[in-house]
Design a protein around this motif. Structure first.
Motif: not given
Length: 373
Positions: A335, A338, A343, A346-347, A350, A369, A373
């Motif tokens: 989060e 993000r 991105a 973040a990916r 996650y 989520r 992205l």
């Protein structure tokens, strides 16, 4: 059922064996004979009978007679004890100070709290195998040292209350993750404990914390989807329960409560205000971290810092934590990354969180989520 059997047999292993045998008998008989009018009483009776038969077969009945107050297994009312609640009585019984605190809590959660070993391991941030070994060590110490399964005297309750609070708190945490039955049971135990120990501020603090969080239960899920605090429909909140929780919190503060459960209740109360003062929430989490030394609390502090407007500082704090096996560490990192426009990172975060997720709402939220992205 297990609480009743432990109280009857004064032996965790025998109680678990008897319960398993009773359920096996029920699974065999009930499909043809039908479910009895009082299935709980039937199961307890069958389990007690099996336990007595096993003791007789092992030819140790004479040495066990003092543990068996009746010759025939019947469903009788338990004595009117000072605690006046069978499950809470057995929780105090299992939280014996001769065991290490984590052993007391883990064994009680497994035996009386309705939690599976994997769920307990997750609560302690350890592997399931590690938790199995802890449980085995606790049981072996009980046997080796002859720790009695007996309700402690009133003057000894205070030395066990920390472990009892931890048990109730962790039962509630599993309820908060979606097992509403456990959440309601933890609150019931909290009410009984507050009646038993009315001058203990941390008891009231825990009860207030649970009441305020539980008041938001209907808004936390939409079908199988997890709904974050900012997105919750406040019309679904139980405002009467929030008011009741705040009143209990006032009682804890009036008693001078400044411990971890009271601080968490203050945080929970702040998060129900129409406009949340996130800098104040962050300050309370900083105080809680000083009390507990918990990296999970540090993680929550970072979330509050981000909500207060500084996701970069929050990410810096998160990256210093050693919580690789913790789902919410990775989902929080995802989060924050993000929000900072990173991105690809973040990916990755996650995806790691998704590997650790154990419930459908958690998985659906993380997949959503990733799709965003």
């Amino acid at each position: 059922m297990l609480a009743s059997l432990v109280g009857f047999l004064r032996d965790v292993d025998r109680a678990e064996e008897a319960a398993q045998e009773a359920f096996a008998i029920a699974a065999q008989r009930w499909p043809t004979s039908g479910v009895p009018d009082n299935p709980g009483a039937w199961l307890v009776t069958a389990a007690r009978n099996r336990a007595i038969d096993r003791i007789r077969r092992e030819r140790t009945l004479a040495g066990k007679l003092h543990l068996l107050p009746v010759q025939e297994a019947i469903i009788e009312e338990f004595d009117d004890t000072r605690i006046k609640d069978e499950r809470l009585e057995l929780i105090f019984t299992c939280c014996h100070p001769a065991l290490p605190l984590d052993g007391q809590v883990a064994l009680t959660l497994r035996t009386l709290g309705g939690l599976r070993t994997a769920e307990i391991a997750r609560s302690f941030l350890v592997s399931e195998e590690t938790m199995k070994r802890r449980l085995t060590r606790a049981k072996n110490k009980i046997k080796a040292t002859g720790i009695p399964f007996a309700v402690p005297g009133a003057h000894l309750l205070s030395e066990r209350v920390d472990a009892v609070l931890a048990v109730i708190y962790l039962i509630y945490n599993e309820g908060y993750r979606g097992r509403i039955d456990l959440g309601a049971e933890a609150i019931r135990l909290g009410h009984v404990l507050a009646t038993l120990m009315p001058e203990q501020p941390e008891v009231h603090g825990l009860l207030a914390l649970m009441l305020i969080h539980h008041a938001r239960r209907r808004a936390r899920f939409s079908g199988d989807d997890l709904v974050l605090l900012d997105d919750q429909d406040r019309s679904l909140w139980d405002m009467r329960q929030i008011t009741a929780g705040r009143a209990v919190l006032d009682r804890a503060l009036a008693l001078g409560g400044r411990g971890a459960y009271v601080v968490q209740a203050v945080i929970a109360s702040l998060q129900t205000h129409e406009r949340i003062d996130w800098p104040q929430v962050a300050a309370m989490y900083r105080r809680l971290a000083g009390l507990t030394g918990s990296p999970v609390v540090e993680l929550n502090h970072a979330v509050a810092v981000a909500q207060a407007g500084d996701p970069a500082a929050a990410l810096h704090a998160v990256d210093r934590l050693d919580l690789d096996g913790y789902l919410y560490f990775h989902s929080t990192r995802g989060e924050l990354l993000r929000r900072l426009g990173r991105a690809a990172e973040a990916r990755t975060a996650y995806h790691r969180a998704l590997e650790l997720a154990t419930s459908t709402p958690e998985r659906r939220f993380l997949r959503r989520r990733l799709q965003q992205l």
